[in-house]
Write an enzyme that holds these catalytic residues in place. Sequence first.
Site, PDB file in Angstrom:
ATOM      1  N   PHE A  46       0.835  -1.204   0.000  1.00  0.00           N
ATOM      2  CA  PHE A  46       0.000   0.000   0.000  1.00  0.00           C
ATOM      3  C   PHE A  46       0.873   1.258   0.000  1.00  0.00           C
ATOM      4  O   PHE A  46       0.712   2.133   0.839  1.00  0.00           O
ATOM      5  CB  PHE A  46      -0.980   0.025   1.190  1.00  0.00           C
ATOM      6  CG  PHE A  46      -1.951  -1.121   1.179  1.00  0.00           C
ATOM      7  CD1 PHE A  46      -3.102  -1.074   0.399  1.00  0.00           C
ATOM      8  CD2 PHE A  46      -1.697  -2.270   1.925  1.00  0.00           C
ATOM      9  CE1 PHE A  46      -3.985  -2.139   0.380  1.00  0.00           C
ATOM     10  CE2 PHE A  46      -2.574  -3.346   1.908  1.00  0.00           C
ATOM     11  CZ  PHE A  46      -3.724  -3.275   1.135  1.00  0.00           C
ATOM     12  N   HIS A  47       1.811   1.307  -0.910  1.00  0.00           N
ATOM     13  CA  HIS A  47       2.618   2.509  -1.060  1.00  0.00           C
ATOM     14  C   HIS A  47       3.282   2.525  -2.435  1.00  0.00           C
ATOM     15  O   HIS A  47       3.283   1.514  -3.154  1.00  0.00           O
ATOM     16  CB  HIS A  47       3.685   2.590   0.052  1.00  0.00           C
ATOM     17  CG  HIS A  47       4.688   1.488   0.024  1.00  0.00           C
ATOM     18  ND1 HIS A  47       4.651   0.402   0.874  1.00  0.00           N
ATOM     19  CD2 HIS A  47       5.782   1.293  -0.764  1.00  0.00           C
ATOM     20  CE1 HIS A  47       5.669  -0.402   0.612  1.00  0.00           C
ATOM     21  NE2 HIS A  47       6.360   0.109  -0.381  1.00  0.00           N
ATOM     22  N   ALA A  48       3.807   3.698  -2.769  1.00  0.00           N
ATOM     23  CA  ALA A  48       4.670   3.853  -3.947  1.00  0.00           C
ATOM     24  C   ALA A  48       5.941   4.539  -3.463  1.00  0.00           C
ATOM     25  O   ALA A  48       6.027   4.968  -2.306  1.00  0.00           O
ATOM     26  CB  ALA A  48       3.968   4.705  -5.008  1.00  0.00           C
ATOM     27  N   ARG A  93       1.994  -0.232  -5.104  1.00  0.00           N
ATOM     28  CA  ARG A  93       1.993  -1.702  -5.026  1.00  0.00           C
ATOM     29  C   ARG A  93       1.306  -2.194  -3.760  1.00  0.00           C
ATOM     30  O   ARG A  93       1.408  -1.588  -2.686  1.00  0.00           O
ATOM     31  CB  ARG A  93       3.410  -2.283  -5.156  1.00  0.00           C
ATOM     32  CG  ARG A  93       4.296  -2.419  -3.937  1.00  0.00           C
ATOM     33  CD  ARG A  93       4.933  -1.144  -3.481  1.00  0.00           C
ATOM     34  NE  ARG A  93       5.477  -0.312  -4.549  1.00  0.00           N
ATOM     35  CZ  ARG A  93       6.733  -0.338  -4.938  1.00  0.00           C
ATOM     36  NH1 ARG A  93       7.583  -1.128  -4.340  1.00  0.00           N
ATOM     37  NH2 ARG A  93       7.163   0.494  -5.868  1.00  0.00           N
TER      38      ARG A  93
END
Length: 129
Positions: A46-48, A93
């Site tokens: 849950f991040h980029a 992602r």
Amino acid sequence: MIKLIEFQKRFDDRGSLSFVEGGIDIPFEIKRIYYLYNLNDVHRGFHAHKNLNQVAICVNGSCTFVLDDGKTRQEVKLSKPNEGLFIDKMIWREMKDFSSDAVLLVLASEHYDESDYIRNYDEFLKLCR
Ligand code: TYD
């Protein structure tokens, strides 16, 4: 941009061996390696990243990446120890469907830097525009 990289594999009646060579198989200088293991079947990620390239290799078991470039979302299942998933900067992602024996090895282009993370999806979409 994401792409699958196939690493070489040697196998005989003793077992299998794959190898990954910096400067040859990986399109960046490897500055960090981390790995996820003893995984529960929960979603994570849950991040980029603003400025980080990574190659993820599921060296045992399997898992699925959900990848989002701000326009399209796709899922990639990793289940081969000789396959790497290159993930460019600015790709959101999420990881899910970890098998109980999954070991996810990640090669990264930079040292750990929390300020490089984008952990809010709306902020990610704004930065993509
Ligand atoms: P986190 O980013 O939450 O993992 P995931 O994206 O897989 O859900 O990372 C978990 C913790 O580990 C968090 O406190 C940051 C820390 N961490 C490091 O200190 N160094 C690293 O190289 C990584 C990847 C994480």
